[in-house]
Design a protein around this motif. Structure first.
Motif, short mmCIF file in Angstrom:
data_model
loop_
_atom_site.label_atom_id
_atom_site.label_comp_id
_atom_site.label_asym_id
_atom_site.label_seq_id
_atom_site.Cartn_x
_atom_site.Cartn_y
_atom_site.Cartn_z
N VAL A 143 45.89 33.09 46.93
CA VAL A 143 44.73 33.99 46.99
C VAL A 143 45.09 35.31 46.31
O VAL A 143 46.13 35.90 46.63
CB VAL A 143 44.29 34.25 48.44
N LEU A 144 44.25 35.75 45.38
CA LEU A 144 44.36 37.08 44.80
C LEU A 144 43.27 37.94 45.44
O LEU A 144 42.08 37.73 45.21
CB LEU A 144 44.16 37.03 43.28
N ARG A 145 43.70 38.88 46.27
CA ARG A 145 42.75 39.68 47.04
C ARG A 145 42.11 40.77 46.19
O ARG A 145 42.68 41.22 45.19
CB ARG A 145 43.46 40.32 48.23
N SER A 146 40.94 41.23 46.62
CA SER A 146 40.31 42.39 46.00
C SER A 146 40.99 43.65 46.52
O SER A 146 41.76 43.62 47.50
CB SER A 146 38.82 42.42 46.34
N ASP A 147 40.71 44.77 45.86
CA ASP A 147 41.28 46.06 46.28
C ASP A 147 40.81 46.39 47.69
O ASP A 147 39.62 46.36 47.98
CB ASP A 147 40.82 47.14 45.29
N GLU A 148 41.77 46.73 48.57
CA GLU A 148 41.43 47.00 49.97
C GLU A 148 41.77 48.42 50.40
O GLU A 148 41.95 48.68 51.59
CB GLU A 148 42.14 45.99 50.87
N ASN A 149 41.87 49.36 49.43
CA ASN A 149 42.17 50.73 49.86
C ASN A 149 40.99 51.29 50.63
O ASN A 149 39.83 50.96 50.38
CB ASN A 149 42.53 51.62 48.66
N GLU A 150 41.27 52.14 51.60
CA GLU A 150 40.26 52.59 52.54
C GLU A 150 39.16 53.41 51.87
O GLU A 150 38.01 53.40 52.30
CB GLU A 150 40.92 53.41 53.66
N GLU A 151 39.49 54.14 50.82
CA GLU A 151 38.48 54.94 50.14
C GLU A 151 37.50 54.08 49.36
O GLU A 151 36.33 54.44 49.19
CB GLU A 151 39.14 55.95 49.19
N GLY A 152 37.97 52.94 48.90
CA GLY A 152 37.10 52.05 48.11
C GLY A 152 36.53 52.75 46.89
O GLY A 152 35.37 52.58 46.55
N ASP A 153 37.37 53.52 46.21
CA ASP A 153 36.87 54.36 45.12
C ASP A 153 37.06 53.73 43.74
O ASP A 153 36.83 54.39 42.73
CB ASP A 153 37.55 55.73 45.16
N HIS A 154 37.48 52.48 43.68
CA HIS A 154 37.69 51.84 42.38
C HIS A 154 36.79 50.61 42.25
O HIS A 154 36.79 49.74 43.12
CB HIS A 154 39.14 51.41 42.20
N GLU A 155 36.04 50.54 41.16
CA GLU A 155 35.25 49.36 40.84
C GLU A 155 35.88 48.66 39.65
O GLU A 155 36.15 49.27 38.62
CB GLU A 155 33.80 49.74 40.54
N VAL A 156 36.10 47.37 39.79
CA VAL A 156 36.74 46.59 38.74
C VAL A 156 35.86 46.55 37.50
O VAL A 156 34.64 46.31 37.58
CB VAL A 156 37.03 45.15 39.23
N THR A 157 36.45 46.81 36.35
CA THR A 157 35.71 46.84 35.08
C THR A 157 35.79 45.49 34.37
O THR A 157 36.59 44.62 34.73
CB THR A 157 36.28 47.93 34.16
N ALA A 158 34.97 45.35 33.33
CA ALA A 158 35.00 44.12 32.54
C ALA A 158 36.36 43.92 31.88
O ALA A 158 36.89 42.80 31.82
CB ALA A 158 33.90 44.15 31.49
#
Length: 478
Positions: A310-325
């Motif tokens: 499993v490759l997890r999504s970003d789980e930092n508490e701020e959630g300030d990053h959106e994955v780009t193309a």
């Protein structure tokens, strides 16, 4: 000389269905394949036969086919070299025009995969009627050697000639049918009385064969639905588990949510907290020719029982990053170097850059839906959006696999009538999607899929069998 039904294996069970509304499907061992449309009924039949010839070529032997269309039904033998033999044919009874109800795509018989199809009926004994080729629904049987007396010249011409050893082989190409292992047939086999497997067991074997195959190059599956709670994450887990278990192919489930997804919550956690952002940061090292294949393990979370990562999504508490193309491109390049199969979970925004770039990399689209109206409507809109974009996106929508799960509101305490309503609603939604996609699979309710980490072995046998059929429908698109 023509091939008789007793000389051709009834496995796999093949049906060709042509409808008077201009649609058709070929069902091979329970897996439905939509037939390309034609300008006429005969062209539609020819397109169906082309799919069956392809199956015969894959098996390298003739196959038996049950045919059904508005003009009648019967049985054919289809050879890999395009030769078609008519075994039996029973014309449909004539009916007055006033009695013939109109059939629309919305009411056409759906192309729905069932995990336990009914056994094939005995072949019809009625001979095909004499008529011109164009007037017959399916090609007539060719004349045999006994149709007309042969002349001496013809006999001399047909005499065998000396053949080259290169053209001869003593190997038997037909597969050996293993005895039954399930049900009362399996019990009798274990007691020493060899029994052939049932149609249900043969269908399961065909599904196992389909998901166990290897294919050239990596394959990417995208699991999409705009609505949350549509069963996307359980679908990703189950498809990854079954394909990894049966095929042995290196498989990774990737949570491609634009911010934080739930795939990591429903699966086993490794000894670290790394996510897709860490994989992207390490991409230069991972793509280096000198990097060992085992290095990927420090960035993914291995599922010890179900044999996929499993490759997890970003789980930092701020959630300030959106994955780009661009980041999707990098991560996909890395994963397809280390894995043969990539199963992508997704967020709920079809307009997001990472969602659209995921579709660009996709080979097979899967649309899960729980049997609830708003989830089904969101699934329809997702397919409609892709179809409207044309090109690769539209092709993915047309060849999609829709997986309909019975409502997770079902409980042990539900009355029999409530459970029936839940099943009826799942069937209604499945019927609605069937004319527009390649395959529809229904999944029964199972409490093991509702909360907590998902494990294949925790599912009920009927649920495991249904997910095997779903994985086979997906793998058939590779």
């Amino acid at each position: 000389m023509g091939t008789t039904p007793t000389q051709v294996m009834a496995f796999p069970n093949i049906r060709a269905i042509v409808r008077d509304n201009g649609t058709a499907e070929v069902i091979v061992a329970g897996n439905s394949r939509i037939v390309p449309a034609g300008d006429s009924m005969q062209e539609l039949r020819n397109n169906a036969l082309a799919l069956i010839v392809g199956e015969a070529q894959t098996l390298q032997r003739p196959v038996r086919v049950r045919i059904e269309d508005p003009e009648g039904h019967g049985e054919l033998i289809v050879h890999p070299d395009n030769k078609i033999e008519s075994v039996s044919y029973d014309p449909a009874p004539a009916r007055r025009r006033a009695e013939a109800p109109e059939t629309t795509p919305a009411t056409a018989a759906p192309a729905i995969i069932e995990t336990a199809p009914a056994p094939a009926p005995e072949p019809m004994a009625v001979p095909a009627p004499a008529a011109s080729v164009d007037a017959q629904p399916w090609p007539p049987a060719p004349a045999t050697a006994t149709s007309e007396p042969q002349t001496a010249a013809a006999v001399e011409e047909a005499a065998p000639t000396r053949r080259s050893l290169k053209e001869t082989s003593f190997l038997v190409s037909a597969p050996v049918l293993e005895p039954a292992t399930q049900g009362w047939r399996g019990t009798l086999t274990r007691l020493g009385l060899r029994m052939d497997p049932s149609e249900e067991e043969l269908t399961e074997r065909e599904d196992v064969r389909t998901v166990s195959q290897h294919w050239p190059g990596p394959r990417t599956i995208a699991v999409v639905n705009r609505k949350g709670g549509a069963n996307k994450t359980p679908t990703v887990v189950m498809l990854s588990a079954i394909l990894a278990r049966y095929s042995g192919a290196a498989t990774v489930a990737w949570d491609n949510n634009e911010s934080q997804g739930t795939l990591g919550w429903r699966t086993e956690k490794g000894s670290h907290d790394r996510s897709v952002l860490d994989l992207i940061d390490a991409s230069t090292e991972l793509l280096s020719p000198s990097t060992n294949a085992a290095e990927i393990a420090k960035l993914v979370h291995h599922q010890t029982a179900d044999k996929f990562d499993v490759l997890r999504s970003d789980e930092n508490e701020e959630g300030d990053h959106e994955v780009t193309a661009e980041e999707v491109d990098i991560a996909h390049q890395v994963l397809t170097r280390y894995y043969r199969l990539v199963v992508m979970d997704s967020g709920n925004t079809a307009r997001a850059a990472n969602w659209r770039r995921m579709i660009d990399h996709t080979n097979q689209l899967v649309v899960p839906v729980t049997a609830i109206e708003d989830r089904a409507e969101a699934a329809r809109l997702t397919l409609q959006t892709l179809e409207s974009r044309g090109g690769h996106d539209a092709e993915l929508a047309r060849n999609a696999v829709v997986i309909v799960s019975e409502s997770t509101d079902a409980k042990r305490s539900m009355s029999g009538e409530a459970l029936k309503r839940a099943k009826d609603e799942a069937q209604r939604i499945a019927d609605g999607f069937a004319p527009f996609v390649r395959a529809v699979v229904r999944i029964p309710y199972d409490p093991a899929l509702v909360n907590g980490p998902i494990r294949y072995e925790a599912l009920q046998p009927a649920t495991q069998r249904a997910w095997l059929a779903a994985a086979a429908a997906v793998a058939a698109g590779f």
